[in-house]
Enzyme design. Structure first.
Site, PDB file in Angstrom:
ATOM      1  N   THR A   9       0.778  -1.239   0.000  1.00 53.47           N
ATOM      2  CA  THR A   9       0.000   0.000   0.000  1.00 53.47           C
ATOM      3  C   THR A   9       0.806   1.284   0.000  1.00 53.47           C
ATOM      4  O   THR A   9       2.003   1.284   0.216  1.00 53.47           O
ATOM      5  CB  THR A   9      -0.925   0.040   1.222  1.00 53.47           C
ATOM      6  OG1 THR A   9      -1.943   0.969   0.963  1.00 53.47           O
ATOM      7  CG2 THR A   9      -0.202   0.392   2.471  1.00 53.47           C
ATOM      8  N   LYS A  41      -7.939   0.082   2.593  1.00 51.33           N
ATOM      9  CA  LYS A  41      -7.017   0.015   3.727  1.00 51.33           C
ATOM     10  C   LYS A  41      -7.183   1.166   4.700  1.00 51.33           C
ATOM     11  O   LYS A  41      -6.291   1.454   5.490  1.00 51.33           O
ATOM     12  CB  LYS A  41      -5.588  -0.022   3.193  1.00 51.33           C
ATOM     13  CG  LYS A  41      -5.365  -1.130   2.193  1.00 51.33           C
ATOM     14  CD  LYS A  41      -4.137  -0.859   1.376  1.00 51.33           C
ATOM     15  CE  LYS A  41      -4.250  -1.499   0.028  1.00 51.33           C
ATOM     16  NZ  LYS A  41      -3.301  -0.970  -0.910  1.00 51.33           N
ATOM     17  N   GLY A  53      -5.338   4.256   8.731  1.00 52.27           N
ATOM     18  CA  GLY A  53      -4.882   3.533   7.550  1.00 52.27           C
ATOM     19  C   GLY A  53      -3.839   2.532   7.993  1.00 52.27           C
ATOM     20  O   GLY A  53      -3.102   2.767   8.948  1.00 52.27           O
ATOM     21  N   SER A 132       4.654   1.161   1.018  1.00 55.20           N
ATOM     22  CA  SER A 132       5.653   1.118  -0.049  1.00 55.20           C
ATOM     23  C   SER A 132       5.867   2.468  -0.725  1.00 55.20           C
ATOM     24  O   SER A 132       6.987   2.835  -1.042  1.00 55.20           O
ATOM     25  CB  SER A 132       5.236   0.096  -1.102  1.00 55.20           C
ATOM     26  OG  SER A 132       5.029  -1.163  -0.522  1.00 55.20           O
TER      27      SER A 132
END
Length: 179
Positions: A9, A41, A53, A132
């Site tokens: 994500t 998410k 999140g 990420s």
């Protein structure tokens, strides 16, 4: 045992001009394969007053999200107190200590990152990013806040869009929530 790294994500959240917003992309990737395009998410918790999140292993993130929601209820929505209590539990509990995830949490007064090492970090600028593509989205958000008149939701959208242009683990299927 599957040793492939899961890239799951980009989460970006911020408090800006009296508004609070958080967003995430929808992509879940295992190794070099996109497994899902429309994952959600982010969540609203505690009477829709807290945005959260999560990034990392999905099962781990959901376990932590559940525990965080319990701590919020236990402490009547006091975000910092709930975050510290979760971090303490996460760091000391034998089972939770093994979980690999990060939480980005916000309310109208605080923006925090909660890590499995027991860290509760409140950035000076009220912008939190994990996952990420988090650093790409964070960079974009900082510049947009500094040099534009965009509202919080628009900054989140543009920051996610920038991350998606750079990070191969981030797509353009965004979910955004606002307080």
């Amino acid at each position: 045992m599957n040793t492939q790294q899961i890239h799951a994500t980009t989460i970006i959240g911020l408090r800006h001009n009296g508004r609070v917003a958080i967003g995430a992309d929808g992509q879940v990737t295992v190794g070099a394969t996109v497994m899902k395009q429309q994952s959600n998410k982010i969540r609203k918790l505690y009477k829709d007053s807290v945005l959260v999140g999560f990034a990392g292993s999905a099962a781990d993130a959901f376990s932590l999200l559940e525990r965080f929601e319990e701590k919020l209820e236990q402490h009547q929505g006091q975000l910092v107190r709930a975050a510290v209590e979760l971090a303490k539990l996460w760091r000391t509990d034998k089972y939770l200590r093994q979980l690999e995830a990060l939480l980005a949490v916000l309310d109208k007064e605080h923006a925090l990152i909660i890590s499995g090492t027991g860290d509760v970090i409140e950035p000076d600028d009220g912008i939190v990013a994990v996952g990420s593509g988090g650093s790409y989205a964070l960079s974009a958000a900082r510049m947009l806040v500094k040099h534009t008149k965009l509202d919080a939701k628009a900054v989140v959208r543009e920051s996610l869009d920038t991350a998606a242009d750079i990070c191969i683990y981030t797509n353009k299927n965004f979910h955004i929530e606002e307080l």
